[in-house]
Every structure is written in structure tokens, then in C-alpha cells.
Design an enzyme around this catalytic site. Sequence first.
Site, PDB file in Angstrom:
ATOM      1  N   GLU A 161       0.843  -1.197   0.000  1.00 35.47           N
ATOM      2  CA  GLU A 161       0.000   0.000   0.000  1.00 35.47           C
ATOM      3  C   GLU A 161       0.877   1.245   0.000  1.00 35.47           C
ATOM      4  O   GLU A 161       1.793   1.356   0.800  1.00 35.47           O
ATOM      5  CB  GLU A 161      -0.906  -0.033   1.234  1.00 35.47           C
ATOM      6  CG  GLU A 161      -1.904   1.087   1.265  1.00 35.47           C
ATOM      7  CD  GLU A 161      -2.619   1.242  -0.079  1.00 35.47           C
ATOM      8  OE1 GLU A 161      -3.282   0.305  -0.518  1.00 35.47           O
ATOM      9  OE2 GLU A 161      -2.488   2.319  -0.698  1.00 35.47           O
ATOM     10  N   LYS A 220       8.125  -1.833  -2.220  1.00 33.53           N
ATOM     11  CA  LYS A 220       7.552  -1.050  -1.121  1.00 33.53           C
ATOM     12  C   LYS A 220       8.658  -0.461  -0.238  1.00 33.53           C
ATOM     13  O   LYS A 220       8.635   0.725   0.091  1.00 33.53           O
ATOM     14  CB  LYS A 220       6.607  -1.937  -0.296  1.00 33.53           C
ATOM     15  CG  LYS A 220       6.005  -1.252   0.910  1.00 33.53           C
ATOM     16  CD  LYS A 220       5.131  -0.069   0.516  1.00 33.53           C
ATOM     17  CE  LYS A 220       5.007   0.899   1.669  1.00 33.53           C
ATOM     18  NZ  LYS A 220       4.206   2.070   1.350  1.00 33.53           N
ATOM     19  N   CYS A 276       6.146   4.629   8.970  1.00 31.71           N
ATOM     20  CA  CYS A 276       6.719   3.829   7.872  1.00 31.71           C
ATOM     21  C   CYS A 276       8.180   4.093   7.545  1.00 31.71           C
ATOM     22  O   CYS A 276       8.968   3.146   7.466  1.00 31.71           O
ATOM     23  CB  CYS A 276       5.888   4.036   6.611  1.00 31.71           C
ATOM     24  SG  CYS A 276       4.276   3.282   6.753  1.00 31.71           S
TER      25      CYS A 276
HETATM   26  P1  NAD Z   1      -2.055  -0.476  12.664  1.00 33.28           P
HETATM   27  O1  NAD Z   1      -1.280  -0.809  13.864  1.00 33.28           O
HETATM   28  O2  NAD Z   1      -2.800   0.805  12.571  1.00 33.28           O
HETATM   29  O3  NAD Z   1      -3.122  -1.647  12.375  1.00 33.28           O
HETATM   30  C1  NAD Z   1      -2.840  -2.997  12.444  1.00 33.28           C
HETATM   31  C2  NAD Z   1      -4.040  -3.715  13.079  1.00 33.28           C
HETATM   32  O4  NAD Z   1      -3.843  -5.134  12.997  1.00 33.28           O
HETATM   33  C3  NAD Z   1      -4.242  -3.403  14.557  1.00 33.28           C
HETATM   34  O5  NAD Z   1      -5.528  -2.852  14.764  1.00 33.28           O
HETATM   35  C4  NAD Z   1      -4.084  -4.773  15.251  1.00 33.28           C
HETATM   36  O6  NAD Z   1      -4.949  -4.938  16.349  1.00 33.28           O
HETATM   37  C5  NAD Z   1      -4.428  -5.730  14.132  1.00 33.28           C
HETATM   38  N1  NAD Z   1      -3.886  -7.075  14.323  1.00 33.28           N
HETATM   39  C6  NAD Z   1      -2.622  -7.431  14.668  1.00 33.28           C
HETATM   40  N2  NAD Z   1      -2.525  -8.771  14.712  1.00 33.28           N
HETATM   41  C7  NAD Z   1      -3.730  -9.279  14.402  1.00 33.28           C
HETATM   42  C8  NAD Z   1      -4.239 -10.593  14.267  1.00 33.28           C
HETATM   43  N3  NAD Z   1      -3.446 -11.661  14.454  1.00 33.28           N
HETATM   44  N4  NAD Z   1      -5.532 -10.751  13.932  1.00 33.28           N
HETATM   45  C9  NAD Z   1      -6.329  -9.682  13.727  1.00 33.28           C
HETATM   46  N5  NAD Z   1      -5.900  -8.404  13.827  1.00 33.28           N
HETATM   47  C10 NAD Z   1      -4.605  -8.199  14.155  1.00 33.28           C
HETATM   48  O7  NAD Z   1      -1.027  -0.586  11.442  1.00 33.28           O
HETATM   49  P2  NAD Z   1      -1.133   0.136  10.017  1.00 33.28           P
HETATM   50  O8  NAD Z   1      -0.572   1.522  10.085  1.00 33.28           O
HETATM   51  O9  NAD Z   1      -2.483  -0.083   9.448  1.00 33.28           O
HETATM   52  O10 NAD Z   1      -0.072  -0.712   9.187  1.00 33.28           O
HETATM   53  C11 NAD Z   1      -0.342  -2.036   8.776  1.00 33.28           C
HETATM   54  C12 NAD Z   1       0.727  -2.449   7.776  1.00 33.28           C
HETATM   55  O11 NAD Z   1       0.675  -1.608   6.621  1.00 33.28           O
HETATM   56  C13 NAD Z   1       2.152  -2.347   8.299  1.00 33.28           C
HETATM   57  O12 NAD Z   1       2.905  -3.418   7.779  1.00 33.28           O
HETATM   58  C14 NAD Z   1       2.639  -1.037   7.714  1.00 33.28           C
HETATM   59  O13 NAD Z   1       4.033  -1.035   7.512  1.00 33.28           O
HETATM   60  C15 NAD Z   1       1.943  -0.998   6.386  1.00 33.28           C
HETATM   61  N6  NAD Z   1       1.722   0.348   5.831  1.00 33.28           N
HETATM   62  C16 NAD Z   1       1.337   1.388   6.631  1.00 33.28           C
HETATM   63  C17 NAD Z   1       1.090   2.643   6.076  1.00 33.28           C
HETATM   64  C18 NAD Z   1       0.652   3.815   6.931  1.00 33.28           C
HETATM   65  O14 NAD Z   1       0.612   4.915   6.428  1.00 33.28           O
HETATM   66  N7  NAD Z   1       0.310   3.639   8.181  1.00 33.28           N
HETATM   67  C19 NAD Z   1       1.209   2.831   4.707  1.00 33.28           C
HETATM   68  C20 NAD Z   1       1.586   1.748   3.919  1.00 33.28           C
HETATM   69  C21 NAD Z   1       1.841   0.519   4.504  1.00 33.28           C
HETATM   70  C1  UDX Z   2       4.685   7.452   3.700  1.00 35.03           C
HETATM   71  C2  UDX Z   2       4.717   7.324   2.175  1.00 35.03           C
HETATM   72  O1  UDX Z   2       4.607   8.629   1.591  1.00 35.03           O
HETATM   73  C3  UDX Z   2       3.582   6.442   1.683  1.00 35.03           C
HETATM   74  O2  UDX Z   2       3.662   6.268   0.275  1.00 35.03           O
HETATM   75  C4  UDX Z   2       3.674   5.095   2.389  1.00 35.03           C
HETATM   76  O3  UDX Z   2       2.610   4.266   1.989  1.00 35.03           O
HETATM   77  C5  UDX Z   2       3.676   5.266   3.893  1.00 35.03           C
HETATM   78  O4  UDX Z   2       4.732   6.153   4.274  1.00 35.03           O
HETATM   79  P1  UDX Z   2       3.265   8.856   5.455  1.00 35.03           P
HETATM   80  O5  UDX Z   2       4.328   8.470   6.406  1.00 35.03           O
HETATM   81  O6  UDX Z   2       1.845   8.621   5.834  1.00 35.03           O
HETATM   82  O7  UDX Z   2       3.471   8.103   4.052  1.00 35.03           O
HETATM   83  O8  UDX Z   2       3.394  10.426   5.118  1.00 35.03           O
HETATM   84  P2  UDX Z   2       4.389  11.284   4.207  1.00 35.03           P
HETATM   85  O9  UDX Z   2       3.589  12.307   3.519  1.00 35.03           O
HETATM   86  O10 UDX Z   2       5.234  10.432   3.363  1.00 35.03           O
HETATM   87  O11 UDX Z   2       5.279  12.026   5.278  1.00 35.03           O
HETATM   88  C6  UDX Z   2       6.233  11.360   6.089  1.00 35.03           C
HETATM   89  C7  UDX Z   2       7.033  12.360   6.885  1.00 35.03           C
HETATM   90  O12 UDX Z   2       7.908  13.115   6.049  1.00 35.03           O
HETATM   91  C8  UDX Z   2       6.178  13.385   7.622  1.00 35.03           C
HETATM   92  O13 UDX Z   2       6.720  13.609   8.909  1.00 35.03           O
HETATM   93  C9  UDX Z   2       6.310  14.628   6.755  1.00 35.03           C
HETATM   94  O14 UDX Z   2       6.101  15.814   7.479  1.00 35.03           O
HETATM   95  C10 UDX Z   2       7.744  14.499   6.276  1.00 35.03           C
HETATM   96  N1  UDX Z   2       8.011  15.211   5.025  1.00 35.03           N
HETATM   97  C11 UDX Z   2       7.351  14.872   3.875  1.00 35.03           C
HETATM   98  C12 UDX Z   2       8.980  16.221   4.989  1.00 35.03           C
HETATM   99  O15 UDX Z   2       9.586  16.527   6.013  1.00 35.03           O
HETATM  100  N2  UDX Z   2       9.245  16.850   3.803  1.00 35.03           N
HETATM  101  C13 UDX Z   2       8.602  16.528   2.640  1.00 35.03           C
HETATM  102  O16 UDX Z   2       8.910  17.146   1.599  1.00 35.03           O
HETATM  103  C14 UDX Z   2       7.626  15.505   2.673  1.00 35.03           C
END
Ligand code: NAD
Ligand code: UDX
Length: 467
Positions: A161, A220, A276
Site C-alpha cells: 500500500e 515497497k 513507515c
Molecule cells: P495499525 O497498527 O494501525 O493496524 C494494524 C491492526 O492489525 C491493529 O488494529 C491490530 O490490532 C491488528 N492485528 C494485529 N494482529 C492481528 C491478528 N493476528 N488478527 C487480527 N488483527 C490483528 O497498522 P497500520 O498503520 O495499518 O499498518 C499495517 C501495515 O501496513 C504495516 O505493515 C505497515 O508497515 C503498512 N503500511 C502502513 C502505512 C501507513 O501509512 N500507516 C502505509 C503503507 C503501509
Molecule cells: C509514507 C509514504 O509517503 C507512503 O507512500 C507510504 O505508503 C507510507 O509512508 P506517510 O508516512 O503517511 O506516508 O506520510 P508522508 O507524507 O510520506 O510524510 C512522512 C514524513 O515526512 C512526515 O513527517 C512529513 O512531514 C515528512 N516530510 C514529507 C517532509 O519533512 N518533507 C517533505 O517534503 C515531505
Amino acid sequence: PVQVKKIACIGAGYVGGPTCSMIAHKCPHIQVTIVDVNADRINAWNSDTLPIYEPGLEEIVKACRGKNLFFDTDIDKAIVEADLIFVSVNTPTKKSGVGAGYAADLFYVELCTRRIASVATSSKIVVEKSTVPCRTAQSMRTILEANSRPGLRFDILSNPEFLAEGTAINDLAHPDRVLIGSLGTPEGRAAQASLVDVYANWVPREKCITTGLWSSELTKLAANAILAQRISSINALSAICEVTGADVDEVAYACGLDSRIGPKFLKSSVGFGGSCFQKDILNLVYLSESLHLPEVADYWRQVITMNEYQKRRFAQTVVSSMFNTITNKKLAVLGFAFKKDTGDTRETPSATVCRFFRQESAKISVYDPKVPEKQIFLDLTEPGVVDDSEQVKKQVTVCKSAMEACTGAEGICVLTEWDEFKTLDWSAIYASMAKPAMVFDGRGILDADKLREIGFKVFSIGKGVNL
Ligand code: NAD
Ligand code: UDX
């Protein structure tokens, strides 16, 4: 390819929730069930106050919930019913054991995989949505094949994602690309086509990129590493700007006009945060080391080293500008979330800077439009042997408005780029402050000239120290 009619998503977090709500919104013919072990989170998804703040999310959830979108704690039932299962659980950096501090903890991913193997009564497409180390799909496949009932097929896809928090709904509705990796076997390709068909309900097919599994998993980590590297590059340049009198925004603008460089992700800041970037780069560093590529590991590690340096450098500038002591001085911190338009504080630079100020015995008043008071205290309390929460409460106040946080302060630090900070009544704030009144703009969002006209002494990141 199988036509997907029912989708389960394990993990109702920042990724699983918005991603699968968007699928439900765009595919009324598909039933989507998002499950989680955390009952409070599921209850919140079913309530009027969703567990995460994301512009536009509430509208989509409210329109689909109870029709073709369900939030539930019954994980087994969702697995049994689904044709396709997203695994979207957290993969945090390991805290102990082999790879502590670097490797991704795959405990939750493995737990889900075993659960799927043990309860499934029909064949499934299993999709890695979580960010995982390269070749995790191989382990998932081995576990599924070794533990499932005879005659069932499990095809594994990698579908990382790329949404960013704060803009998740727009990113999901109009993605630059959707990446789907599979094994090159006929069955793998068929599963890949099934998932492409789901996205094709709203994403142009040419934006659905199909690759091998390992490329998809690595992409990713690579995309996040390259994005973070750009921020560390511009932040490294900001340090040079501050000494030479060059202006980092001018440098970034002029560099960004080169079509080979491009303008995005070149905004200098107090440092990047979020769940991330750091985690995924550490993961890449660990991968490089385990592949016996120490130079590659060092190269990526430096992106994080620079980020740590930037946060520390900002905090030190505050102290040195305030006559080398901030003991008992009131400092207002505007912004606690790691970026604007989210309430998320994971790895927020604001927490690092506040901890630094605490060590210097400052009195800190924090205001953030979206982060709850409880979360701020949680983030500033060090997990350790001695409970320091009482001490934190003595030093830190959480305020209901920027004005309240700034009243009587000697310095103001802008640490998140919330739009409302640009339009505060800065004259009224100035009048309420102790003098000399200082502003430290860690996000480069304020009009420094205007603030100087009012009487403030202003420091902006990457703009030369001329307080
Ligand atoms: P999060 O902690 O917000 O959500 C994860 C959820 O999974 C939690 O609610 C937890 O309770 C649940 N969970 C854990 N183990 C479980 C199980 N065995 N059964 C059912 N539920 C379970 O995490 P997130 O930010 O959504 O990230 C999830 C993944 O996506 C991570 O690998 C992260 O690196 C990736 N990711 C995150 C972002 C972002 O912006 N947050 C973007 C891209 C990818
Ligand atoms: C990031 C990636 O952008 C996204 O594609 C991936 O799926 C998850 O990780 P996110 O962490 O949600 O997303 O936000 P992002 O907009 O990337 O910002 C990350 C950090 O960098 C923030 O603290 C932001 O303030 C900082 N940032 C971003 C800067 O300091 N300068 C910039 O020019 C851009």
C-alpha cells in the site's frame, strides 16, 4: 481467474480500514468484512467516531457500512466466507532478539497466516498488504501448505500500500499505481488477474502494475527509502543554508524545476516521522546486512542518521538562541502529529524535540488540533523501570488552542505544518508573550518577514540564523 465476491481484511488499522472501505465504496457487488483482534477498535469503526482521522473517510464508511462493508471481531467467520483475504496487520520493528532495532517483527503476519490455514474450508487468495521483508510470501506459502486441509489451494499475492496518511482517501481513489506481485505460475497469474479485476472497478488498468512477488515486496521498501532519502538530502542542505545564508526553499524550488528531479518531497523540515519511513529503512538495512552487503546497509542507514541529526540540530538551535538555557522557560509547541491532517503521532519529530526540551528542564505547552491529550502524555512518558508520568505532567501542559499554548511563552516551536498555524493572530500572540519573543519554524510555513515586523525574533529551518 476467480471472480472475487467476498473479501476479508485482517487488521482494521490505518491501512486496512481506509483501503478496504475504498474497495467497498467502489465495488458495491463485493462484500467486504474488516476484522481485528482489538474489539475497541472494531467498536469505534462501528460508531460515529471512527478510530482514525482521515479527511473524507467518514463519508465513505457511513455510506457503505451495514450494506457491503462490515467491521467485526469474528476473524474465523470472515476467513471462512472470503474468496480473497488481505493481511493488513502491523509489522513493527523488532524490540528484542535477532535483528532487534532493525528487522520487521513478523509475529502478527505469521499468526494470521496460521489462522487462515487452520480455519479455511475452501481455496483462498491471500494478499500481503502489510509491508514485509523481501521473500515473506515464501514463508507464508510454506506455512499455509503445511497446515491446511488437503485439496485446498492458497495463492499468495503481494499488494503493498502506497497511501500516505492525511491524504489516504485521495491516494486510494486516484493511485499513481497499484502494484500486484505474484509467482510466475499459471495459478499465480490467475490470482493476480482476480485482484486486478477488483481494482479495475475504479483504477485504470494501465495503472495496475503486475510483477513478480519479490520485486513487489522490495518495491515497497525501496519507494519509502527513496522518498525518505529525498527529505534527508534537503535537510542536509538546510544545515548548509543556515550557515551560508542560502535559502533552502529557493534551493529546493530551483532544483525541483529540473524535470529529472521534480518538485515533490523536497520540503525541508524538523525531520520526517510516521510509522513507515524509519521502520522500512531499518528493514532494508537489516536485509542488506543479512545479504552480506554492509556498504549498502550503511548507505541507507545514513538516511536515518541524518534525520536524527536534523531533530537534534533544531532543538539545539532553540536552546542556543534562547541564551543557552531553557530551564524553567515556557516553550509553546505547536503541532504534535507527525504531519498535518492526521492525529497519528508514531515516530513524530515533535515527541523527540519535546523530550530534548524536557531534559533541558523547560516548561512545555503543547497544542495540536487532532492529537488527544492522553496520546501526547503517552508519547512523552519514557517506557522504563521508573514511571516518569508524574514528572511529565509537571513539565508538560496540553492546551486547547494555539493562543492558550503561546500565552506567556518565551519561545514558540512550530513542529507540524497544520494550516491553522499560518493564520493565527500573531500580533495578539506577540502581545501575550514574554520578550524577546521567539518563533522557531520547524516546517517553513510561516511568513518570517511579517512576524519580524510584529517584533518576533524568527528562526526558520534552512534560512540562516539571524535571530
Ligand atoms: P495499525 O497498527 O494501525 O493496524 C494494524 C491492526 O492489525 C491493529 O488494529 C491490530 O490490532 C491488528 N492485528 C494485529 N494482529 C492481528 C491478528 N493476528 N488478527 C487480527 N488483527 C490483528 O497498522 P497500520 O498503520 O495499518 O499498518 C499495517 C501495515 O501496513 C504495516 O505493515 C505497515 O508497515 C503498512 N503500511 C502502513 C502505512 C501507513 O501509512 N500507516 C502505509 C503503507 C503501509
Ligand atoms: C509514507 C509514504 O509517503 C507512503 O507512500 C507510504 O505508503 C507510507 O509512508 P506517510 O508516512 O503517511 O506516508 O506520510 P508522508 O507524507 O510520506 O510524510 C512522512 C514524513 O515526512 C512526515 O513527517 C512529513 O512531514 C515528512 N516530510 C514529507 C517532509 O519533512 N518533507 C517533505 O517534503 C515531505
